[in-house]
Write a protein that holds these residues in place. Structure first.
Motif, PDB file in Angstrom:
ATOM      1  N   GLU A   1     -44.954  32.660  10.105  1.00  0.00           N
ATOM      2  CA  GLU A   1     -44.127  33.147   8.679  1.00  0.00           C
ATOM      3  C   GLU A   1     -43.446  31.688   8.318  1.00  0.00           C
ATOM      4  O   GLU A   1     -43.483  31.378   7.374  1.00  0.00           O
ATOM      5  CB  GLU A   1     -43.418  34.381   9.111  1.00  0.00           C
ATOM      6  N   ARG A   2     -42.619  31.397   9.167  1.00  0.00           N
ATOM      7  CA  ARG A   2     -41.842  30.161   8.871  1.00  0.00           C
ATOM      8  C   ARG A   2     -42.695  28.819   8.555  1.00  0.00           C
ATOM      9  O   ARG A   2     -42.282  28.058   7.770  1.00  0.00           O
ATOM     10  CB  ARG A   2     -41.029  29.769  10.066  1.00  0.00           C
TER      11      ARG A   2
ATOM     12  N   ARG B   1     -45.765  28.904   7.094  1.00  0.00           N
ATOM     13  CA  ARG B   1     -46.174  29.216   5.771  1.00  0.00           C
ATOM     14  C   ARG B   1     -45.136  29.058   4.829  1.00  0.00           C
ATOM     15  O   ARG B   1     -45.572  28.622   3.662  1.00  0.00           O
ATOM     16  CB  ARG B   1     -46.718  30.724   5.913  1.00  0.00           C
ATOM     17  N   GLU B   2     -44.070  29.386   5.014  1.00  0.00           N
ATOM     18  CA  GLU B   2     -42.856  29.117   4.134  1.00  0.00           C
ATOM     19  C   GLU B   2     -42.679  27.911   3.714  1.00  0.00           C
ATOM     20  O   GLU B   2     -42.517  27.311   2.607  1.00  0.00           O
ATOM     21  CB  GLU B   2     -41.483  29.852   4.569  1.00  0.00           C
ATOM     22  N   GLN B   3     -42.665  26.910   4.786  1.00  0.00           N
ATOM     23  CA  GLN B   3     -42.510  25.501   4.671  1.00  0.00           C
ATOM     24  C   GLN B   3     -43.796  24.784   3.869  1.00  0.00           C
ATOM     25  O   GLN B   3     -43.658  24.085   2.768  1.00  0.00           O
ATOM     26  CB  GLN B   3     -42.432  24.776   6.038  1.00  0.00           C
TER      27      GLN B   3
ATOM     28  N   GLU C   1     -45.418  26.585   1.864  1.00  0.00           N
ATOM     29  CA  GLU C   1     -45.226  26.978   0.217  1.00  0.00           C
ATOM     30  C   GLU C   1     -44.648  26.136  -0.590  1.00  0.00           C
ATOM     31  O   GLU C   1     -44.562  25.938  -1.683  1.00  0.00           O
ATOM     32  CB  GLU C   1     -44.835  28.371   0.246  1.00  0.00           C
ATOM     33  N   ARG C   2     -43.443  25.536   0.046  1.00  0.00           N
ATOM     34  CA  ARG C   2     -42.452  24.634  -0.590  1.00  0.00           C
ATOM     35  C   ARG C   2     -42.803  23.382  -0.841  1.00  0.00           C
ATOM     36  O   ARG C   2     -42.299  22.563  -1.819  1.00  0.00           O
ATOM     37  CB  ARG C   2     -41.113  24.813   0.014  1.00  0.00           C
TER      38      ARG C   2
END
Length: 211
Positions: free
Chosen positions: A121-122, A124-126, A128-129
């Motif tokens: 999850e983390r 993927r978040e990175q 995405e940004r």
């Protein structure tokens, strides 16, 4: 210089020194092989200074990951920014990315260690940004010039497919015995695909949402 401004500059310098030292350690030794003692020794600061900025080793790694990923994204963004033609911009971005994936820090911190240490999850978040956001921008330019009028879900699907192809290309280059030869193959393959899409667009064939 006012005392408050001086403190901010010193605090910023300490954080940069810690991140640079940690990046060097993580690149050479990996997450498990890196100790905070080694980081503060290389940064020439105290352990207390490290804990003033970070809660622990995981937090240090996450900050280093963000730093490496941001630097890579900036490199690709600069390569794309000077190219007006969207098709050529896509190829310029690809070439810049293929240079980035050969850098030891990017290979070790982002590609090898990142998914396991940050978790899915983390990680993927990175993405995405940073890297995915950039790919989405480039794809949007290509779709616009192609005349494709897609809704957001279809545009997102197209962007993720391209992003997956770019990631696979990067992994192929980063692990190849001969990276230069791998780069030439990737450029030829993706260049061929882009030429095909461009040819369809020139003939008025556009991508549509099957829904």
């Amino acid at each position: 210089m006012p005392p408050a401004s001086l403190r901010r500059r010193l605090t910023g310098a300490t954080r940069r020194a810690l991140l640079d030292a940690a990046q060097a350690q993580f690149t050479e030794h990996g997450y498990r092989g890196t100790s905070l003692d080694a980081v503060v020794t290389e940064a020439e600061v105290t352990k207390g200074a490290l804990y003033h900025h970070f809660s622990g080793k995981q937090a240090v790694f996450e900050a280093v990951f963000a730093q490496v990923e941001q630097a890579a994204t900036q490199t690709v963004r600069e390569a794309v920014a000077g190219v007006d033609d969207p098709w050529e911009a896509a190829l310029a971005g690809l070439r810049a990315y293929l240079v980035v994936v050969q850098q030891p820090a990017y290979q070790r911190v982002v590609m090898q260690e990142g998914p396991a240490i940050l978790g899915h999850e983390r990680f993927r978040e990175q993405e995405e940004r940073s890297s995915y956001a950039l790919v989405r921008d480039v794809v949007a330019r290509v779709l616009e010039v192609s005349g494709d009028d897609l809704d957001d879900p279809m545009r997102e699907t197209f962007s993720r497919i391209i992003f997956g192809a770019v990631q696979a290309a990067g992994e192929d280059v980063s692990t190849a015995p001969d990276p230069a030869a791998a780069v030439r193959r990737v450029e030829a393959a993706i260049g061929f695909l882009l030429a095909g899409v461009r040819g369809l667009a020139d003939r008025g064939v556009t991508l549509t949402d099957p829904g």
